[in-house]
Scaffold this motif. Structure first.
Motif, PDB file in Angstrom:
ATOM      1  N   UNK A 134       0.844  -1.191   0.000  1.00 32.47           N
ATOM      2  CA  UNK A 134       0.000   0.000   0.000  1.00 32.47           C
ATOM      3  C   UNK A 134       0.880   1.243   0.000  1.00 32.47           C
ATOM      4  N   UNK A 135       0.940   1.910  -1.135  1.00 30.58           N
ATOM      5  CA  UNK A 135       1.826   3.052  -1.314  1.00 30.58           C
ATOM      6  C   UNK A 135       1.213   4.321  -0.720  1.00 30.58           C
ATOM      7  N   UNK A 136       2.008   5.015   0.075  1.00 28.88           N
ATOM      8  CA  UNK A 136       1.560   6.241   0.747  1.00 28.88           C
ATOM      9  C   UNK A 136       2.314   7.428   0.163  1.00 28.88           C
ATOM     10  N   UNK A 137       1.580   8.444  -0.228  1.00 29.82           N
ATOM     11  CA  UNK A 137       2.191   9.640  -0.791  1.00 29.82           C
ATOM     12  C   UNK A 137       2.795  10.517   0.299  1.00 29.82           C
ATOM     13  N   UNK A 138       3.774  11.307  -0.079  1.00 28.53           N
ATOM     14  CA  UNK A 138       4.363  12.290   0.818  1.00 28.53           C
ATOM     15  C   UNK A 138       3.545  13.578   0.781  1.00 28.53           C
ATOM     16  N   UNK A 139       3.648  14.358   1.826  1.00 32.10           N
ATOM     17  CA  UNK A 139       2.867  15.594   1.930  1.00 32.10           C
ATOM     18  C   UNK A 139       3.136  16.519   0.746  1.00 32.10           C
ATOM     19  N   UNK A 140       4.383  16.611   0.331  1.00 33.97           N
ATOM     20  CA  UNK A 140       4.718  17.515  -0.770  1.00 33.97           C
ATOM     21  C   UNK A 140       4.161  17.039  -2.110  1.00 33.97           C
ATOM     22  N   UNK A 141       3.780  15.763  -2.185  1.00 30.49           N
ATOM     23  CA  UNK A 141       3.192  15.246  -3.416  1.00 30.49           C
ATOM     24  C   UNK A 141       1.704  15.539  -3.534  1.00 30.49           C
ATOM     25  N   UNK A 142       1.086  15.966  -2.446  1.00 30.58           N
ATOM     26  CA  UNK A 142      -0.362  16.112  -2.420  1.00 30.58           C
ATOM     27  C   UNK A 142      -0.864  17.270  -3.278  1.00 30.58           C
ATOM     28  N   UNK A 143       0.005  18.199  -3.594  1.00 31.64           N
ATOM     29  CA  UNK A 143      -0.423  19.318  -4.447  1.00 31.64           C
ATOM     30  C   UNK A 143      -0.866  18.848  -5.820  1.00 31.64           C
ATOM     31  N   UNK A 144      -0.418  17.664  -6.210  1.00 33.08           N
ATOM     32  CA  UNK A 144      -0.801  17.117  -7.515  1.00 33.08           C
ATOM     33  C   UNK A 144      -2.185  16.492  -7.506  1.00 33.08           C
ATOM     34  N   UNK A 145      -2.789  16.409  -6.308  1.00 31.54           N
ATOM     35  CA  UNK A 145      -4.077  15.736  -6.184  1.00 31.54           C
ATOM     36  C   UNK A 145      -5.132  16.622  -5.516  1.00 31.54           C
ATOM     37  N   UNK A 146      -5.056  17.901  -5.784  1.00 34.67           N
ATOM     38  CA  UNK A 146      -6.013  18.837  -5.186  1.00 34.67           C
ATOM     39  C   UNK A 146      -7.279  18.932  -6.032  1.00 34.67           C
ATOM     40  N   UNK A 147      -8.345  19.347  -5.375  1.00 34.12           N
ATOM     41  CA  UNK A 147      -9.608  19.555  -6.088  1.00 34.12           C
ATOM     42  C   UNK A 147      -9.461  20.666  -7.114  1.00 34.12           C
ATOM     43  N   UNK A 148      -8.689  21.675  -6.762  1.00 33.43           N
ATOM     44  CA  UNK A 148      -8.487  22.798  -7.665  1.00 33.43           C
ATOM     45  C   UNK A 148      -7.756  22.373  -8.938  1.00 33.43           C
ATOM     46  N   UNK A 149      -6.795  21.476  -8.782  1.00 31.06           N
ATOM     47  CA  UNK A 149      -6.056  21.001  -9.950  1.00 31.06           C
ATOM     48  C   UNK A 149      -6.945  20.144 -10.851  1.00 31.06           C
ATOM     49  N   UNK A 150      -7.739  19.283 -10.219  1.00 33.01           N
ATOM     50  CA  UNK A 150      -8.612  18.408 -10.992  1.00 33.01           C
ATOM     51  C   UNK A 150      -9.687  19.197 -11.726  1.00 33.01           C
ATOM     52  N   UNK A 151     -10.214  20.224 -11.055  1.00 33.41           N
ATOM     53  CA  UNK A 151     -11.340  20.981 -11.613  1.00 33.41           C
ATOM     54  C   UNK A 151     -10.912  22.363 -12.113  1.00 33.41           C
ATOM     55  N   UNK A 152      -9.731  22.430 -12.672  1.00 34.68           N
ATOM     56  CA  UNK A 152      -9.260  23.685 -13.240  1.00 34.68           C
ATOM     57  C   UNK A 152     -10.236  24.177 -14.310  1.00 34.68           C
ATOM     58  N   UNK A 153     -10.544  25.461 -14.263  1.00 36.67           N
ATOM     59  CA  UNK A 153     -11.493  26.094 -15.189  1.00 36.67           C
ATOM     60  C   UNK A 153     -12.942  25.637 -14.965  1.00 36.67           C
ATOM     61  N   UNK A 154     -13.206  25.090 -13.784  1.00 39.24           N
ATOM     62  CA  UNK A 154     -14.583  24.735 -13.407  1.00 39.24           C
ATOM     63  C   UNK A 154     -14.842  25.304 -12.019  1.00 39.24           C
ATOM     64  N   UNK A 155     -15.649  26.334 -11.934  1.00 43.43           N
ATOM     65  CA  UNK A 155     -15.945  27.007 -10.675  1.00 43.43           C
ATOM     66  C   UNK A 155     -17.148  26.366 -10.015  1.00 43.43           C
ATOM     67  N   UNK A 156     -16.881  25.424  -9.103  1.00 43.92           N
ATOM     68  CA  UNK A 156     -17.984  24.697  -8.457  1.00 43.92           C
ATOM     69  C   UNK A 156     -18.285  25.253  -7.064  1.00 43.92           C
TER      70      UNK A 156
END
Length: 297
Positions: free
Chosen positions: A275-297
């Motif tokens: 079970x692979x665990x990400x590091x805190x500094x890697x979490x910026x790649x998995x933000x809601x803002x990154x996923x929903x860029x150009x979508x204002x929800x």
């Protein structure tokens, strides 16, 4: 435009008659038993009360088609509600999507029974429920957001290739009479950076301890072009979760998929080599803002 509907009316007939570009359909409490296809943009369904507006049908993958009894519906065709790619901007609040096919007692070979098949980009669900057993929520294409919702099933009950964000959701694994269970089966395309993200969710079950995998990598038809992606973060994992966390599917190993965890807790949150665990500094790649860029929800 606002349309109010009672449960003695056909939602499909109303959708078919829509000619406006922005429509809100307000559904009074009740059970709406029909299959629904939505292929128009910017339609919103709002239920009168949470948990009391139920859209339900009972087809399974192996159910013989009413239109042609020599064929079966297949997984996609079993869906109670289908959102096509034309349904961009769809929204639902306080709606129950249900497939009540009799899974436990059925002798059908193909018992997949979808409550919602979603191909709609920028689709939003708040306070909704998705009820079924196998293949409940087919989150298949586009960007999708599920918040404060409840999703249940026993095998691959969240599956598909969408870029979907689940926030504050209850993910409930129903007990199986035999065999292990699986929460999700992502089929993310290899060129999509993100697949499924679960943030601040609760993974619960009425099953036994150590009997249900978080997920497994789905490669439809064993074809090339897929690299399944999922991350579970800041979430509660109950004791039902298998120690290994992730499993293989059709010869594809979870080790080759993009399956990660971060900052989870509960008896099912176990750190081991599988079970692979990400590091805190890697979490910026998995933000809601990154996923929903150009979508204002």
């Amino acid at each position: 435009m606002l349309i109010q509907v009672n449960n003695d009316e056909s939602i499909q007939n109303i959708i078919d008659s829509i000619q406006h570009h922005q429509v809100v359909i307000y559904l009074k409490n009740g059970i709406y038993r029909e299959k629904i296809l939505i292929d128009k943009p910017n339609i919103t369904l709002v239920g009168e009360e949470k948990g009391k507006v139920i859209l339900v049908w009972s087809d399974a993958s192996g159910t013989l088609m009413r239109e042609d009894s020599a064929k079966t519906y297949g997984t996609s065709g079993s869906a109670t509600v289908t959102l096509t790619s034309n349904a961009k901007g769809f929204k639902a609040e306080n709606i129950v999507f249900k497939n009540d096919f009799g899974y436990p007692k059925s002798f059908l070979k193909d018992k997949q029974a979808v409550a919602l098949k979603n191909d709609a980009d920028k689709s939003l669900f708040i306070g909704c429920e998705f009820l079924g057993y196998q293949d409940t929520l087919y989150a298949n294409k586009g960007r999708q957001y599920y918040k404060d919702s409840y999703i249940e099933g026993n095998v691959d009950f969240i599956f598909g290739g969408a870029q979907a964000y689940f926030e504050n959701c209850n993910i409930f694994s129903k007990k199986r009479d035999e065999g292990v269970g699986y929460v999700m089966a992502p089929s993310t395309l290899y060129n999509q950076e993100i697949g499924y993200i679960f943030n601040n969710c609760k993974f619960d079950s009425d099953g036994e301890s150590n009997t249900i995998f978080i997920g497994r990598p789905w490669h439809p038809g064993k074809r090339a072009g897929y690299n399944p992606s999922a991350i579970v973060m800041n979430s509660y994992l109950g004791s039902h979760i298998k120690e290994e966390g992730w499993d293989s599917m059709s010869g594809f190993s979870p080790d080759d998929a993009r399956f990660y965890e971060y900052n989870n807790y509960g008896e099912g949150s176990i750190v081991n080599i599988k079970r692979r665990v990400l590091l805190k500094e890697e979490m910026k790649n998995y933000s809601k803002e990154k996923l929903f860029e150009n979508w204002n929800i």
